[in-house]
Motif scaffolding. Structure first.
Motif, PDB file in Angstrom:
ATOM      1  N   ALA A 150      -3.405  11.555   2.580  1.00  0.00           N
ATOM      2  CA  ALA A 150      -3.748  12.892   2.037  1.00  0.00           C
ATOM      3  C   ALA A 150      -4.979  12.875   1.360  1.00  0.00           C
ATOM      4  O   ALA A 150      -5.778  13.765   1.207  1.00  0.00           O
ATOM      5  CB  ALA A 150      -2.365  13.151   1.272  1.00  0.00           C
ATOM      6  N   LEU A 151      -5.159  11.843   0.462  1.00  0.00           N
ATOM      7  CA  LEU A 151      -6.572  11.721  -0.203  1.00  0.00           C
ATOM      8  C   LEU A 151      -7.694  11.772   0.529  1.00  0.00           C
ATOM      9  O   LEU A 151      -8.942  12.245  -0.059  1.00  0.00           O
ATOM     10  CB  LEU A 151      -6.595  10.571  -1.139  1.00  0.00           C
TER      11      LEU A 151
ATOM     12  N   THR B 131      -2.860  12.370  10.392  1.00  0.00           N
ATOM     13  CA  THR B 131      -2.117  11.097  10.049  1.00  0.00           C
ATOM     14  C   THR B 131      -1.286  11.359   9.129  1.00  0.00           C
ATOM     15  O   THR B 131      -0.040  10.624   9.121  1.00  0.00           O
ATOM     16  CB  THR B 131      -3.358  10.241   9.313  1.00  0.00           C
ATOM     17  N   VAL B 132      -1.345  12.333   8.359  1.00  0.00           N
ATOM     18  CA  VAL B 132      -0.098  12.773   7.201  1.00  0.00           C
ATOM     19  C   VAL B 132       1.164  13.105   7.980  1.00  0.00           C
ATOM     20  O   VAL B 132       2.094  12.569   7.737  1.00  0.00           O
ATOM     21  CB  VAL B 132      -0.615  13.798   6.220  1.00  0.00           C
ATOM     22  N   ARG B 133       1.058  13.978   8.972  1.00  0.00           N
ATOM     23  CA  ARG B 133       2.088  14.364   9.861  1.00  0.00           C
ATOM     24  C   ARG B 133       2.526  13.009  10.672  1.00  0.00           C
ATOM     25  O   ARG B 133       3.908  12.897  10.672  1.00  0.00           O
ATOM     26  CB  ARG B 133       1.683  15.324  10.750  1.00  0.00           C
TER      27      ARG B 133
ATOM     28  N   GLY C  64       8.660   8.398   8.892  1.00  0.00           N
ATOM     29  CA  GLY C  64       9.581   8.110   7.614  1.00  0.00           C
ATOM     30  C   GLY C  64       9.191   7.808   6.360  1.00  0.00           C
ATOM     31  O   GLY C  64       9.813   7.856   5.306  1.00  0.00           O
ATOM     32  N   ALA C  65       7.772   8.138   6.219  1.00  0.00           N
ATOM     33  CA  ALA C  65       6.961   8.192   4.798  1.00  0.00           C
ATOM     34  C   ALA C  65       7.746   8.971   3.880  1.00  0.00           C
ATOM     35  O   ALA C  65       8.365  10.207   4.185  1.00  0.00           O
ATOM     36  CB  ALA C  65       5.804   8.223   4.991  1.00  0.00           C
ATOM     37  N   CYS C  66       7.972   8.686   2.714  1.00  0.00           N
ATOM     38  CA  CYS C  66       8.477   9.706   1.611  1.00  0.00           C
ATOM     39  C   CYS C  66       7.469  10.488   0.941  1.00  0.00           C
ATOM     40  O   CYS C  66       6.734   9.972   0.360  1.00  0.00           O
ATOM     41  CB  CYS C  66       9.305   8.858   0.584  1.00  0.00           C
ATOM     42  N   ALA C  67       7.651  11.718   1.073  1.00  0.00           N
ATOM     43  CA  ALA C  67       6.617  12.612   0.673  1.00  0.00           C
ATOM     44  C   ALA C  67       6.744  12.926  -1.159  1.00  0.00           C
ATOM     45  O   ALA C  67       5.801  13.189  -1.910  1.00  0.00           O
ATOM     46  CB  ALA C  67       6.607  13.910   1.129  1.00  0.00           C
TER      47      ALA C  67
END
Length: 188
Positions: free
Chosen positions: A154-155, A161-163, A169-172
């Protein structure tokens, strides 16, 4: 009329190679022939220096499995080799190293970035998938600042890549050391 080469460069096309000029991987492959494989330090240095997958595989094929394992666990200037190759944009070599069994855990630099943090920051989605397949727990690891791979993506403004990381399973809602979430990191 204006010259064509600047026009090609503006649209991202490669410049035509000069006649007789060799490609990078051809030069790297030629230089492997004069490598002294009895001098482990020079072989390790050469592996760090090569930038093409072909040259890396040509060296790896001439080395014993125990030597390659030793290389995977070596460090040069505080970087483990896989992290170094990802940081240097050598995606093909990094992919080959992952397939060959290079350790993915405990391969963090001083900042605490894992190979997944670095691949996320660079937007290397194919590497992210390969890393996640072997070490899914890395998706939730935080670096020394508390950033997750999702926050690094995101940075860096890497939307695709964020998607990818969210699908894996990454936690937002995770927060870093400053209390920022990935969404806040993307807005910075």
């Amino acid at each position: 009329s204006p010259p064509l080469f600047p026009l090609f460069a503006e649209v991202g096309c490669r410049m035509p190679r000069e006649p007789g000029r060799k490609r990078r991987h051809d030069l790297e492959l030629e230089n492997i022939e004069d490598l002294d494989f009895s001098d482990e330090r020079s072989v390790i240095q050469r592996i760090y220096d090569v930038r093409t997958k072909e040259a890396f595989l040509a060296i790896a094929q001439k080395c014993s499995p125990s030597f390659i394992l030793g290389f995977f666990n070596s460090r040069m200037s505080s970087f483990p080799p896989l992290l170094y190759k990802i940081s240097s944009d050598c995606v093909g070599i990094a992919h080959a190293m992952i397939v060959m069994g290079c350790p993915l855990i405990d391969t963090s630099e001083e900042s605490g970035n894992t190979v997944l943090h670095t691949a996320a920051r660079k937007g290397f989605n194919s590497l992210i998938l390969a890393i996640h397949e072997r070490a899914p727990q890395l998706i939730h690891m935080q670096n020394s600042a508390g950033d997750t791979p999702l926050m690094n993506a995101a940075l860096a403004g890497k939307g695709e890549t964020v998607r990818t990381l969210l699908r894996l399973g990454a936690c937002a809602s995770d927060q870093n050391g400053c209390g920022f979430t990935a969404l806040m990191c993307g807005a910075i």
